[in-house]
Design a protein around this motif. Sequence first.
Motif, PDB file in Angstrom:
ATOM      1  N   PHE A 139     -13.201  10.020  59.775  1.00 27.00           N
ATOM      2  CA  PHE A 139     -14.571  10.374  59.204  1.00 27.00           C
ATOM      3  C   PHE A 139     -14.725  10.081  57.721  1.00 27.00           C
ATOM      4  CE2 PHE A 139     -12.482  13.675  61.842  1.00 27.00           C
ATOM      5  CZ  PHE A 139     -13.467  13.805  62.998  1.00 27.00           C
ATOM      6  N   PRO A 140     -15.065   8.689  57.616  1.00 28.49           N
ATOM      7  CA  PRO A 140     -14.953   8.077  56.264  1.00 28.49           C
ATOM      8  C   PRO A 140     -15.858   8.962  55.297  1.00 28.49           C
ATOM      9  CG  PRO A 140     -16.401   6.922  58.057  1.00 28.49           C
ATOM     10  CD  PRO A 140     -15.881   8.070  58.694  1.00 28.49           C
ATOM     11  N   THR A 141     -16.636   9.857  55.719  1.00 26.12           N
ATOM     12  CA  THR A 141     -17.621  10.609  54.652  1.00 26.12           C
ATOM     13  C   THR A 141     -17.504  12.199  54.819  1.00 26.12           C
ATOM     14  OG1 THR A 141     -19.569  10.337  55.764  1.00 26.12           O
ATOM     15  CG2 THR A 141     -19.265   8.836  53.934  1.00 26.12           C
ATOM     16  N   ARG A 142     -17.794  13.102  54.356  1.00 25.00           N
ATOM     17  CA  ARG A 142     -17.977  14.666  54.454  1.00 25.00           C
ATOM     18  C   ARG A 142     -19.040  14.836  55.571  1.00 25.00           C
ATOM     19  NH1 ARG A 142     -16.478  19.110  52.038  1.00 25.00           N
ATOM     20  NH2 ARG A 142     -15.871  17.883  50.165  1.00 25.00           N
ATOM     21  N   GLU A 143     -20.211  13.799  55.630  1.00 24.23           N
ATOM     22  CA  GLU A 143     -21.126  14.094  56.320  1.00 24.23           C
ATOM     23  C   GLU A 143     -20.803  13.601  57.689  1.00 24.23           C
ATOM     24  OE1 GLU A 143     -24.745  12.129  54.963  1.00 24.23           O
ATOM     25  OE2 GLU A 143     -25.526  13.789  54.407  1.00 24.23           O
ATOM     26  N   ALA A 144     -19.950  12.589  57.531  1.00 21.74           N
ATOM     27  CA  ALA A 144     -19.365  11.950  59.050  1.00 21.74           C
ATOM     28  C   ALA A 144     -18.546  13.326  59.744  1.00 21.74           C
ATOM     29  CB  ALA A 144     -18.657  11.022  59.042  1.00 21.74           C
ATOM     30  N   LEU A 145     -17.958  14.120  58.926  1.00 25.94           N
ATOM     31  CA  LEU A 145     -16.945  15.098  59.572  1.00 25.94           C
ATOM     32  C   LEU A 145     -17.876  16.219  60.198  1.00 25.94           C
ATOM     33  CD1 LEU A 145     -14.274  16.594  60.257  1.00 25.94           C
ATOM     34  CD2 LEU A 145     -14.491  17.081  57.691  1.00 25.94           C
ATOM     35  N   LEU A 146     -19.105  16.435  59.163  1.00 25.69           N
ATOM     36  CA  LEU A 146     -20.124  17.655  59.533  1.00 25.69           C
ATOM     37  C   LEU A 146     -20.645  17.295  60.650  1.00 25.69           C
ATOM     38  CD1 LEU A 146     -21.166  18.625  55.992  1.00 25.69           C
ATOM     39  CD2 LEU A 146     -19.828  20.079  57.531  1.00 25.69           C
ATOM     40  N   GLU A 147     -21.302  15.998  61.010  1.00 23.55           N
ATOM     41  CA  GLU A 147     -22.052  15.512  61.868  1.00 23.55           C
ATOM     42  C   GLU A 147     -21.171  15.904  63.298  1.00 23.55           C
ATOM     43  OE1 GLU A 147     -23.543  13.075  65.061  1.00 23.55           O
ATOM     44  OE2 GLU A 147     -21.803  12.861  64.285  1.00 23.55           O
ATOM     45  N   ALA A 148     -19.896  15.259  63.288  1.00 22.86           N
ATOM     46  CA  ALA A 148     -18.833  15.542  64.352  1.00 22.86           C
ATOM     47  C   ALA A 148     -18.973  16.947  64.856  1.00 22.86           C
ATOM     48  CB  ALA A 148     -17.582  14.967  64.320  1.00 22.86           C
ATOM     49  N   LEU A 149     -18.559  17.750  63.672  1.00 22.49           N
ATOM     50  CA  LEU A 149     -18.739  19.269  64.111  1.00 22.49           C
ATOM     51  C   LEU A 149     -19.881  19.877  64.466  1.00 22.49           C
ATOM     52  CD1 LEU A 149     -16.935  20.827  60.747  1.00 22.49           C
ATOM     53  CD2 LEU A 149     -15.822  20.762  63.072  1.00 22.49           C
ATOM     54  N   LEU A 150     -21.079  19.431  64.095  1.00 21.67           N
ATOM     55  CA  LEU A 150     -22.464  19.922  64.595  1.00 21.67           C
ATOM     56  C   LEU A 150     -22.833  19.277  65.792  1.00 21.67           C
ATOM     57  CD1 LEU A 150     -23.864  20.148  60.912  1.00 21.67           C
ATOM     58  CD2 LEU A 150     -23.268  22.213  62.319  1.00 21.67           C
ATOM     59  N   ARG A 151     -22.437  18.036  66.038  1.00 18.27           N
ATOM     60  CA  ARG A 151     -23.061  17.210  67.205  1.00 18.27           C
ATOM     61  C   ARG A 151     -23.210  17.992  68.522  1.00 18.27           C
ATOM     62  NH1 ARG A 151     -19.591  13.015  68.302  1.00 18.27           N
ATOM     63  NH2 ARG A 151     -20.328  12.291  66.418  1.00 18.27           N
ATOM     64  N   ALA A 152     -22.019  18.667  68.808  1.00 23.70           N
ATOM     65  CA  ALA A 152     -21.921  19.338  70.022  1.00 23.70           C
ATOM     66  C   ALA A 152     -22.811  20.604  70.086  1.00 23.70           C
ATOM     67  CB  ALA A 152     -20.407  19.889  70.436  1.00 23.70           C
ATOM     68  N   GLY A 153     -23.090  21.190  69.044  1.00 23.97           N
ATOM     69  CA  GLY A 153     -24.070  22.289  69.052  1.00 23.97           C
ATOM     70  C   GLY A 153     -25.656  21.655  68.872  1.00 23.97           C
ATOM     71  N   PHE A 154     -25.885  20.500  68.161  1.00 22.63           N
ATOM     72  CA  PHE A 154     -26.917  20.124  68.271  1.00 22.63           C
ATOM     73  C   PHE A 154     -27.373  19.402  69.782  1.00 22.63           C
ATOM     74  CE2 PHE A 154     -27.306  18.949  63.422  1.00 22.63           C
ATOM     75  CZ  PHE A 154     -27.134  20.272  63.271  1.00 22.63           C
ATOM     76  N   ASP A 155     -26.538  19.021  70.392  1.00 24.91           N
ATOM     77  CA  ASP A 155     -26.613  18.340  71.796  1.00 24.91           C
ATOM     78  C   ASP A 155     -27.188  19.568  72.605  1.00 24.91           C
ATOM     79  OD1 ASP A 155     -26.448  15.768  70.827  1.00 24.91           O
ATOM     80  OD2 ASP A 155     -24.066  15.784  71.592  1.00 24.91           O
ATOM     81  N   GLU A 156     -26.219  20.614  72.568  1.00 28.56           N
ATOM     82  CA  GLU A 156     -26.401  21.926  73.488  1.00 28.56           C
ATOM     83  C   GLU A 156     -28.059  22.432  72.868  1.00 28.56           C
ATOM     84  OE1 GLU A 156     -23.667  24.947  72.981  1.00 28.56           O
ATOM     85  OE2 GLU A 156     -21.957  23.512  73.328  1.00 28.56           O
ATOM     86  N   LEU A 157     -28.279  22.355  71.784  1.00 27.68           N
ATOM     87  CA  LEU A 157     -29.676  22.799  71.145  1.00 27.68           C
ATOM     88  C   LEU A 157     -30.760  21.969  71.903  1.00 27.68           C
ATOM     89  CD1 LEU A 157     -29.205  23.964  67.787  1.00 27.68           C
ATOM     90  CD2 LEU A 157     -29.797  25.443  69.554  1.00 27.68           C
ATOM     91  N   THR A 158     -30.486  20.693  72.004  1.00 21.67           N
ATOM     92  CA  THR A 158     -31.509  19.876  72.765  1.00 21.67           C
ATOM     93  C   THR A 158     -31.680  19.957  74.018  1.00 21.67           C
ATOM     94  OG1 THR A 158     -31.005  18.288  70.788  1.00 21.67           O
ATOM     95  CG2 THR A 158     -31.989  17.303  72.883  1.00 21.67           C
ATOM     96  N   ALA A 159     -30.453  20.181  74.856  1.00 25.43           N
ATOM     97  CA  ALA A 159     -30.467  20.412  76.260  1.00 25.43           C
ATOM     98  C   ALA A 159     -31.173  21.666  76.586  1.00 25.43           C
ATOM     99  CB  ALA A 159     -29.027  20.216  76.635  1.00 25.43           C
ATOM    100  N   LYS A 160     -30.715  22.577  75.673  1.00 29.08           N
ATOM    101  CA  LYS A 160     -31.384  24.167  76.107  1.00 29.08           C
ATOM    102  C   LYS A 160     -33.005  23.960  75.898  1.00 29.08           C
ATOM    103  CE  LYS A 160     -31.643  28.789  75.242  1.00 29.08           C
ATOM    104  NZ  LYS A 160     -31.099  29.954  74.536  1.00 29.08           N
ATOM    105  N   ALA A 161     -33.479  23.146  74.843  1.00 25.30           N
ATOM    106  CA  ALA A 161     -34.815  22.883  74.808  1.00 25.30           C
ATOM    107  C   ALA A 161     -35.343  22.462  75.939  1.00 25.30           C
ATOM    108  CB  ALA A 161     -35.034  22.133  73.559  1.00 25.30           C
ATOM    109  N   ARG A 162     -34.772  21.389  76.439  1.00 23.96           N
ATOM    110  CA  ARG A 162     -35.330  20.622  77.797  1.00 23.96           C
ATOM    111  C   ARG A 162     -35.268  21.711  78.786  1.00 23.96           C
ATOM    112  NH1 ARG A 162     -31.610  16.117  76.362  1.00 23.96           N
ATOM    113  NH2 ARG A 162     -32.902  14.877  75.150  1.00 23.96           N
ATOM    114  N   GLU A 163     -34.350  22.545  78.983  1.00 26.30           N
ATOM    115  CA  GLU A 163     -34.379  23.556  80.095  1.00 26.30           C
ATOM    116  C   GLU A 163     -35.339  24.592  79.846  1.00 26.30           C
ATOM    117  OE1 GLU A 163     -30.620  25.531  80.124  1.00 26.30           O
ATOM    118  OE2 GLU A 163     -29.479  23.502  80.404  1.00 26.30           O
ATOM    119  N   LEU A 164     -35.658  24.992  78.565  1.00 26.32           N
ATOM    120  CA  LEU A 164     -36.687  25.861  78.312  1.00 26.32           C
ATOM    121  C   LEU A 164     -38.103  25.551  78.499  1.00 26.32           C
ATOM    122  CD1 LEU A 164     -35.062  27.587  75.068  1.00 26.32           C
ATOM    123  CD2 LEU A 164     -35.299  28.779  77.266  1.00 26.32           C
TER     124      LEU A 164
END
Length: 193
Positions: A47-72
Motif C-alpha cells: 500500500f504505497p499511500t494511505r489512500e491505497a490502504l483505505l481503498e483496499a479496506l473500502l473496496r469490498a464494501g463499495f463493491d457490495e453497495l454497487t451490487a446491492k444497488a443493481r439488485e434493488l
Amino acid sequence: MRADAKKNYENILEVASVVVAKHGADASLRDIARRAGVGLGTLYRHFPTREALLEALLRAGFDELTAKARELETASSPDDALVSWLRDVIACAGNYQGVVAAMMAAMEDTKSALHASCVTMRTAGTRLLTRAQAEGLARTDMDGDDLFSLAAALAWLGDQPSSAPRAEHLFSIIASAILTNRASSDFRAQPPL
C-alpha cells in the motif's frame, strides 16, 4: 503474488480494519505495520499511500453497495430501494472514523486510489435516484452528486459524538426531504444506523 506476500497483504488489511475503525482514517501506518508484525517497508510495498490502504479496506464494501444497488433496481419499489441503499452507504462509511473526508476528496481527485470505487458507488446510487425520480417518488432538483454528499454528511454526523444519538432522526429528515411521498415518521421504524 507469492504465498507469504499474500499472507502479509491479508494480515495488514485485517489489522488495518481494526485500527482504522478504532482510530480513524488518520491512524498511524507505523502502528498498523507493527501490529501486523511486518516492517513499514512491507506495508508500503503493498500500500504505497494511505489512500491505497483505505481503498483496499473500502473496496469490498463499495463493491457490495454497487451490487446491492443493481439488485434493488428491480427487486424493490423505487423509493424503498433508494432509502435502503442510502442507509447502507451511511453504515459502510460509518464503519471507519474519518473516512468520509477521504471519500469526498477522492470524488474530485482522479489520481486518488479511492476515486474509481467512489465513482462506481455514486453511479449505482444515481441510478436508484433516477429511477425514483422517473416514478415521481423523489425530488427532481437533485442529482447523484447531491445524494452522495447527503450520505457523506449523514455518515460524518454519525462520527460526531454529539450528533450520533440523533443519527436516526437526521436520516429520517433527509430521507423524507429526498422522497416526495413520505414523511420522516415513515423511516423511524427502521433499525438504528
